[in-house]
Design a protein around this motif. Structure first.
Motif: not given
Ligand SMILES: [Zn+2]
Length: 252
Positions: A157-164, A181-186
């Motif tokens: 899970h993304c450390h920032h938004c929690g998404t898988s 983190v995920c692509t959206s949060c990078k």
């Protein structure tokens, strides 16, 4: 508390006290980090001199003075000398980074015994491998340090938004964030981890360090993992690592 004790320890740091006395910082097996004085240990003929060398694995006999609240080394014997390590600049550098992390995290807090065996395993393994494999040991130390101290980042899970997080690609590390983190949060400057790196860490984390050497990753992946994991450790222990800054590019 008994004033006399015997323990296994690894020499993490030494320093001079006056002309001839040596201050020795030890990572002990049961009580974590302690400072002890080795009287006369800088004298050429001192018995304590050779045994208190940096990164020696020793059995140490201590006397605790409750009034001064200080330890004195009354005797010491080497269980393993650090000679194989100090002959290689690269290995010496790697062990120095590990020692700095242990010192700055106060021996890993509550996980003293695990930290002791992790560092001992690093020393023993480095003693019998070639320089080319040494970087893998540093990565293993970084990862296991995070595991032992409860800071192992989550791959799911993304450390920032929690998404898988995806299992194939799209996992990023950002300096100052102790997780992935995920692509959206990078954001610009984020470092991408590929599935090979993740698999490598997952496949090796439960193995003895020696056996982890059966798994290999590409040189570029090695470099990225060292950079990412050391940055996460710096964030977790809330202080920069000096040994890393000074020589990272040169030797590792
Ligand atoms: Zn996210």
């Amino acid at each position: 508390m008994s004033r006399n004790s015997i323990t296994q320890a690894i020499v993490l740091k030494t320093y001079r006290i006056g002309e001839i006395h040596k201050g020795v910082t030890l990572l002990t097996k049961n009580t974590g980090i302690i400072n002890a004085i080795a009287h006369g240990a800088w004298k050429i003929k001192s018995r304590l001199r050779a045994h208190t060398q940096l990164f020696n694995y020793v059995r140490v006999y201590l006397y605790y003075n409750p009034v001064k609240q200080s330890y004195k080394i009354t005797d010491i014997e080497s269980l393993r000398l650090c000679d194989m390590i100090v002959k290689s600049l690269k290995k010496y550098y790697i062990v120095s980074i590990c020692a700095e992390i242990i010192l700055k995290s106060f021996g890993g807090g509550e996980s003293v015994k695990e930290m002791f065996f992790l560092f001992l395993s690093v020393l023993q393994t480095l003693g019998r491998i070639c320089d080319d494999e040494a970087d893998f040991i540093l990565i293993q130390f970084f990862w296991r340090f995070l595991l032992i101290t409860g800071h192992r980042p989550d791959f799911t899970h993304c450390h920032h938004c929690g998404t898988s997080l995806p299992t194939t690609s799209g996992i990023y590390s950002i300096k100052g964030i102790p997780g992935f983190v995920c692509t959206s949060c990078k954001h610009p400057g984020a470092i991408q981890l590929n599935s090979g790196m993740i698999k490598y860490l997952e496949n090796t984390e439960q193995l003895p360090i020696t056996q982890s050497l059966c798994y290999k990753i590409a040189k570029e992946s090695e470099t990225i993992l060292k950079e990412v994991l050391s940055a996460i450790i710096e964030t977790c222990i809330e202080t920069p690592l000096q040994s890393l800054k000074q020589q990272f590019k040169e030797y590792v």
